[in-house]
Enzyme design. Sequence first.
Site, PDB file in Angstrom:
ATOM      1  N   HIS A 191       0.931  -1.322   0.221  1.00 38.06           N
ATOM      2  CA  HIS A 191       0.015   0.109  -0.001  1.00 38.06           C
ATOM      3  C   HIS A 191       0.650   1.127  -0.101  1.00 38.06           C
ATOM      4  O   HIS A 191       0.453   2.318  -0.210  1.00 38.06           O
ATOM      5  CB  HIS A 191      -0.949  -0.189   1.215  1.00 38.06           C
ATOM      6  CG  HIS A 191      -2.140   0.829   1.392  1.00 38.06           C
ATOM      7  ND1 HIS A 191      -2.202   2.094   2.032  1.00 38.06           N
ATOM      8  CD2 HIS A 191      -3.029   1.051   0.343  1.00 38.06           C
ATOM      9  CE1 HIS A 191      -3.331   2.608   1.845  1.00 38.06           C
ATOM     10  NE2 HIS A 191      -3.843   2.075   0.761  1.00 38.06           N
ATOM     11  N   HIS A 225      -8.612  11.482   0.229  1.00 34.93           N
ATOM     12  CA  HIS A 225      -7.666  10.113   0.200  1.00 34.93           C
ATOM     13  C   HIS A 225      -6.449  10.165   0.965  1.00 34.93           C
ATOM     14  O   HIS A 225      -5.669   9.349   1.369  1.00 34.93           O
ATOM     15  CB  HIS A 225      -7.434   9.821  -1.381  1.00 34.93           C
ATOM     16  CG  HIS A 225      -7.021   8.538  -1.423  1.00 34.93           C
ATOM     17  ND1 HIS A 225      -5.643   8.160  -1.508  1.00 34.93           N
ATOM     18  CD2 HIS A 225      -7.551   7.394  -1.459  1.00 34.93           C
ATOM     19  CE1 HIS A 225      -5.431   6.847  -1.961  1.00 34.93           C
ATOM     20  NE2 HIS A 225      -6.639   6.479  -1.568  1.00 34.93           N
TER      21      HIS A 225
END
Length: 647
Positions: free
Chosen positions: A269, A498
């Site tokens: 990630h 985000h």
Amino acid sequence: MTHSPIAYLVPLSPNLEENASIPKLPLSNGQNTIGRNDISASDKRLSRNHLSLTLSLTSSTITVEGTNPVAVVKSGKRRRKLRAGEKAEIIHDDIIELIPGNYFYKYVLITPNSNLQKRGCFEGRENGIGESKRKKIREGISSSSKVEMESGGPPTNCEEEAIRDFGVSEDELALTFRLLRVKELPAWANTSCVSINDVIKGDILVAILSNYMVDMDWLLSACPTIAKVPNVMVIHGEGDGTLEHMKRRKPANWILHKPRLPISFGTHHSKAMFLVYPRGVRIIVHTANLIYVDWNNKSQGLWMQDFPWKEEKKPGKGCGFENDLVDYLSMLKWPEFTVKLPNLGSISINASFFKKFDYSHAAVRLIASVPGYHTGANLRKWGHMKLQSVLQECTFDNEFKRSPLVYQFSSLGSLDEKWMNELAISMSSGYAEDKTPLGLGVPQIIWPTVEDVRCSLEGYAAGNAIPGPLKNVEKGFLKKYWAKWKASHSGRCRAMPHIKTFTRYNGQKLAWFLLTSSNLSKAAWGALQKNNSQLMIRSYELGVLFLPSSIRRYGSGFSCTSNGGPSMDNCGSLADSEELRTTLVTLKWQGTSDSASKVIPLPVPYELPPIPYSSEDVPWSWDRRYSKKDVYGQVWPRTVQLYTSQE
């Protein structure tokens, strides 16, 4: 309606939050009539001439017209019902209910010296901009044009648009971070913000791009420079289906690598770029996937610093930043590849290669996570235990004793109160100037509401990138943590976050600030096991920690892509420059610093202190059904999803 308003009726939701999906109603000097046609409502309880508002720069009144209408004016704690023919004085910030309990509007003055403009979330939505643009707005297409008020324009130091004044000299850019540009926002909201071409540029010899999602077609078209780099490796977290497409679409010389995931339900990630130049290396840590919507529609953050090559005769010692970087890169275990570099000849690109650069002037510390069961000396090397160990080495101002914490992120894991306390203990580490521990801070979770998502630039589609399953979001103990995504001063109320940030604050001052890929989950931060002797982490993550520290008065001034900046010695440091103590603040901080300190503004996109949810606010869950239409006239779930994320 006039094109020279001196006030607006700003539409509100029933919980009295600004409703960005409905245009504001401009009000001019003199008499204004408001009725059914002005608010595009078919409700027959509304008359065509329901109210009249008589405005001047000194006083304003509201009158209920016709024979049947009734309205309510709420001024402070006083709520007054007005019947047909009745009149009342109104002032700035009064709330008007065109029908009691329905159609809420706030009366907002915009006179030249009032300093009361409340644009932020409503930029470009003034009703006096023409019917065609108004129609687009009602259909959910955001207008990015700036509408200056003829009555004097915006104030020069408007707190509501604080990002206007955000500017950092080139040699101090590494001391802060930048927000990414958002396509549909006005120019003021993108002050000092960056796009992908602002960071991937110059004569790059080697590029290592680390991310979770990678749209190869978008990347190559959006950033032509990357296609010209002779050696590129993409470290990704994509599944088999997307990986096959990436293999077909990538340039022939590119290498793809997906790090091993030893524990189920983990991901790669981390979002970073490592760009090698003839002059040095550029390290970028950010929060955006390499896809269109992340670099155009969402609130995102990016940190960048350039570092020179070490002198061969003076290799120098490693520092905390270097050790953390090389340790993290070594865990990715990418396939080594050989490149030819000027003055070095053929050289293997592996984790140890990055020891060749001088990180002595690194402005941040790295906080990384790697999957595994970490024990012994590795217990405090990753995840929240790494953050704890770094904070425990730091001394903070006494004002941060027991000060609150903020957790802001875009994906919510399955949590429990025990783990939340575990995380808070790590986040609360550190000592005050009087040598006592700072003490446990109370966290708040900044998370978008359903209304935030519905009225966002993308409508409900934005919710695809805010994966909060209902079973996680609706846990009862989380209710005390919820706080609103409010971002007027950065113009990002409707640009859904985000970005992932964690901080400890007091007013507009920050004890520390972490920009990271880590969401609020055990997978990202790790969970202690076996009587706290083992830390289990599922995913790869990477973040940069901003701390108060001593810096050179003029920064290091080193750049891989330009020869500008202050004169430097061979190691990239400044000779005989004075050191200053830094103070971290938000863009809304209003204070003065003394000659011995340097104030570093960080463009924290949301407002501090966060506002707790009201009883009407509902936290966004991406697997719940929503029948109320969004700004594009869509309900949720949509039949075709434009963007999906498992972050």
